[in-house]
Design a protein around this motif. Structure first.
Motif, PDB file in Angstrom:
ATOM      1  N   ILE A   7       0.840  -1.202   0.000  1.00  0.00           N
ATOM      2  CA  ILE A   7       0.000   0.000   0.000  1.00  0.00           C
ATOM      3  C   ILE A   7       0.873   1.249   0.000  1.00  0.00           C
ATOM      4  O   ILE A   7       0.614   2.202  -0.734  1.00  0.00           O
ATOM      5  CB  ILE A   7      -0.976  -0.027   1.187  1.00  0.00           C
ATOM      6  N   PHE A   8       1.949   1.249   0.808  1.00  0.00           N
ATOM      7  CA  PHE A   8       2.865   2.391   0.823  1.00  0.00           C
ATOM      8  C   PHE A   8       3.468   2.609  -0.559  1.00  0.00           C
ATOM      9  O   PHE A   8       3.517   3.738  -1.051  1.00  0.00           O
ATOM     10  CB  PHE A   8       3.977   2.194   1.856  1.00  0.00           C
ATOM     11  N   ASN A   9       3.946   1.530  -1.199  1.00  0.00           N
ATOM     12  CA  ASN A   9       4.512   1.657  -2.541  1.00  0.00           C
ATOM     13  C   ASN A   9       3.477   2.163  -3.535  1.00  0.00           C
ATOM     14  O   ASN A   9       3.786   2.954  -4.421  1.00  0.00           O
ATOM     15  CB  ASN A   9       5.087   0.321  -3.010  1.00  0.00           C
ATOM     16  N   GLY A  10       2.236   1.702  -3.393  1.00  0.00           N
ATOM     17  CA  GLY A  10       1.163   2.180  -4.258  1.00  0.00           C
ATOM     18  C   GLY A  10       0.900   3.664  -4.063  1.00  0.00           C
ATOM     19  O   GLY A  10       0.733   4.408  -5.029  1.00  0.00           O
ATOM     20  N   LEU A  11       0.883   4.114  -2.811  1.00  0.00           N
ATOM     21  CA  LEU A  11       0.658   5.540  -2.530  1.00  0.00           C
ATOM     22  C   LEU A  11       1.821   6.395  -3.026  1.00  0.00           C
ATOM     23  O   LEU A  11       1.614   7.495  -3.548  1.00  0.00           O
ATOM     24  CB  LEU A  11       0.425   5.751  -1.036  1.00  0.00           C
ATOM     25  N   LEU A  12       3.044   5.906  -2.880  1.00  0.00           N
ATOM     26  CA  LEU A  12       4.209   6.629  -3.399  1.00  0.00           C
ATOM     27  C   LEU A  12       4.143   6.719  -4.923  1.00  0.00           C
ATOM     28  O   LEU A  12       4.409   7.772  -5.510  1.00  0.00           O
ATOM     29  CB  LEU A  12       5.500   5.938  -2.958  1.00  0.00           C
ATOM     30  N   PHE A  36       6.420   0.239 -15.822  1.00  0.00           N
ATOM     31  CA  PHE A  36       7.656  -0.503 -15.581  1.00  0.00           C
ATOM     32  C   PHE A  36       7.992  -0.555 -14.090  1.00  0.00           C
ATOM     33  O   PHE A  36       8.383  -1.602 -13.576  1.00  0.00           O
ATOM     34  CB  PHE A  36       8.813   0.127 -16.369  1.00  0.00           C
ATOM     35  N   ILE A  37       7.815   0.554 -13.401  1.00  0.00           N
ATOM     36  CA  ILE A  37       8.128   0.600 -11.961  1.00  0.00           C
ATOM     37  C   ILE A  37       7.195  -0.308 -11.174  1.00  0.00           C
ATOM     38  O   ILE A  37       7.627  -1.035 -10.273  1.00  0.00           O
ATOM     39  CB  ILE A  37       8.072   2.049 -11.436  1.00  0.00           C
ATOM     40  N   ILE A  38       5.915  -0.290 -11.480  1.00  0.00           N
ATOM     41  CA  ILE A  38       4.963  -1.148 -10.765  1.00  0.00           C
ATOM     42  C   ILE A  38       5.329  -2.615 -10.966  1.00  0.00           C
ATOM     43  O   ILE A  38       5.359  -3.401 -10.020  1.00  0.00           O
ATOM     44  CB  ILE A  38       3.522  -0.864 -11.220  1.00  0.00           C
ATOM     45  N   THR A  42       6.949  -5.141  -8.081  1.00  0.00           N
ATOM     46  CA  THR A  42       6.325  -6.422  -7.753  1.00  0.00           C
ATOM     47  C   THR A  42       7.326  -7.561  -7.889  1.00  0.00           C
ATOM     48  O   THR A  42       7.440  -8.415  -7.010  1.00  0.00           O
ATOM     49  CB  THR A  42       5.109  -6.676  -8.665  1.00  0.00           C
ATOM     50  N   PHE A  43       8.070  -7.554  -8.986  1.00  0.00           N
ATOM     51  CA  PHE A  43       9.058  -8.612  -9.223  1.00  0.00           C
ATOM     52  C   PHE A  43      10.124  -8.627  -8.128  1.00  0.00           C
ATOM     53  O   PHE A  43      10.389  -9.664  -7.512  1.00  0.00           O
ATOM     54  CB  PHE A  43       9.718  -8.430 -10.597  1.00  0.00           C
ATOM     55  N   MET A  44      10.730  -7.471  -7.886  1.00  0.00           N
ATOM     56  CA  MET A  44      11.834  -7.403  -6.928  1.00  0.00           C
ATOM     57  C   MET A  44      11.359  -7.684  -5.503  1.00  0.00           C
ATOM     58  O   MET A  44      12.019  -8.420  -4.760  1.00  0.00           O
ATOM     59  CB  MET A  44      12.505  -6.032  -6.991  1.00  0.00           C
ATOM     60  N   GLY A  45      10.248  -7.098  -5.119  1.00  0.00           N
ATOM     61  CA  GLY A  45       9.742  -7.305  -3.767  1.00  0.00           C
ATOM     62  C   GLY A  45       9.407  -8.756  -3.493  1.00  0.00           C
ATOM     63  O   GLY A  45       9.748  -9.310  -2.438  1.00  0.00           O
ATOM     64  N   THR A  46       8.767  -9.391  -4.456  1.00  0.00           N
ATOM     65  CA  THR A  46       8.405 -10.801  -4.287  1.00  0.00           C
ATOM     66  C   THR A  46       9.638 -11.689  -4.323  1.00  0.00           C
ATOM     67  O   THR A  46       9.788 -12.596  -3.505  1.00  0.00           O
ATOM     68  CB  THR A  46       7.413 -11.226  -5.385  1.00  0.00           C
ATOM     69  N   PHE A  47      10.535 -11.421  -5.248  1.00  0.00           N
ATOM     70  CA  PHE A  47      11.746 -12.224  -5.377  1.00  0.00           C
ATOM     71  C   PHE A  47      12.573 -12.170  -4.090  1.00  0.00           C
ATOM     72  O   PHE A  47      12.956 -13.193  -3.539  1.00  0.00           O
ATOM     73  CB  PHE A  47      12.579 -11.731  -6.571  1.00  0.00           C
ATOM     74  N   PHE A  48      12.836 -10.959  -3.605  1.00  0.00           N
ATOM     75  CA  PHE A  48      13.697 -10.834  -2.420  1.00  0.00           C
ATOM     76  C   PHE A  48      13.013 -11.301  -1.143  1.00  0.00           C
ATOM     77  O   PHE A  48      13.679 -11.675  -0.191  1.00  0.00           O
ATOM     78  CB  PHE A  48      14.230  -9.413  -2.283  1.00  0.00           C
ATOM     79  N   GLY A 181       6.086  -9.289 -19.074  1.00  0.00           N
ATOM     80  CA  GLY A 181       5.078  -8.564 -18.309  1.00  0.00           C
ATOM     81  C   GLY A 181       4.937  -7.126 -18.770  1.00  0.00           C
ATOM     82  O   GLY A 181       3.829  -6.600 -18.896  1.00  0.00           O
ATOM     83  N   PHE A 182       6.073  -6.471 -19.036  1.00  0.00           N
ATOM     84  CA  PHE A 182       6.041  -5.074 -19.473  1.00  0.00           C
ATOM     85  C   PHE A 182       5.352  -4.946 -20.821  1.00  0.00           C
ATOM     86  O   PHE A 182       4.561  -4.033 -21.050  1.00  0.00           O
ATOM     87  CB  PHE A 182       7.469  -4.520 -19.521  1.00  0.00           C
ATOM     88  N   GLU A 183       5.627  -5.868 -21.716  1.00  0.00           N
ATOM     89  CA  GLU A 183       4.960  -5.846 -23.019  1.00  0.00           C
ATOM     90  C   GLU A 183       3.447  -6.024 -22.861  1.00  0.00           C
ATOM     91  O   GLU A 183       2.663  -5.327 -23.504  1.00  0.00           O
ATOM     92  CB  GLU A 183       5.540  -6.932 -23.924  1.00  0.00           C
TER      93      GLU A 183
END
Length: 199
Positions: A7-12, A36-38, A42-48, A181-183
């Protein structure tokens, strides 16, 4: 990741890209960047968040393997509870940012974007679990994580036109889940607007 982070990332994201839904070149560039950022977030947050999971629970897994437990609680947790949790958290983020940024105002685009983000997140979780299981400790997982994340981002389709990349490494683009995903996100956003040149 906890829903509070999403939610914080979404608000930012909203604060940076609030209502950039015009058809000027600047608006299209801003919208492309937000897509691209969204997706990358999602990719980086879930992966890490998943590369440490197996390391933490390795003793439980090894004990269950020694006891020859076929349907371990660990396996059931990873197979059923975590994907359900991720679907709900992705819904929260998507609901926060989709209309605030001003993406295409139609139901089809919303669902295309939602499922694309959700599936890329699932791929990231799978890659994170795979890396975590392949490594003997957290330090190895962290050190090797850039072998997955860096090419996925660089060949994701925003930073460089993949048709201009040196042929010997150009094939790496086909391994990047962010690229696919970006495409998909660009098609979902720009096709209803009649902007086929942007995907």
């Amino acid at each position: 990741r906890p829903p509070v982070n999403m939610i914080f990332n979404g608000l930012l994201t909203l604060a940076i890209w609030w209502q950039v839904n015009g058809d000027t070149r600047v608006d299209i560039a801003n919208m492309t960047g937000s897509l691209f950022i969204i997706l990358t977030n999602t990719f980086m947050g879930t992966f890490f968040s998943t590369i440490s999971v197996f390391q933490i629970e390795r003793p439980v897994f090894l004990r269950e393997q020694q006891l020859d437990v076929r349907s371990s609680a660990l396996l059931l947790d990873k197979k059923y509870r975590r994907p359900t949790y991720f679907v709900l958290v992705t819904s929260l983020q998507q609901l926060v940012v989709y209309w605030g940024i001003g993406y295409s105002n139609n139901e089809t685009s919303f669902w295309q974007m939602y499922f694309t983000i959700m599936f890329v997140g699932q791929v990231a979780a799978g890659l994170g679990f795979m890396l975590s299981a392949a490594c003997e400790n957290m330090e190895q997982s962290s050190a090797l994580s850039s072998l997955i994340t860096l090419p996925a981002i660089l060949f994701g389709g925003l930073f460089v036109n993949t048709s201009t990349v040196f042929k010997a490494i150009g094939w790496v683009q086909w391994l990047s889940p962010i690229r696919y995903g970006f495409e998909c996100l660009c098609i979902a956003e720009f096709k209803p607007r009649g902007l086929e040149d942007f995907y």
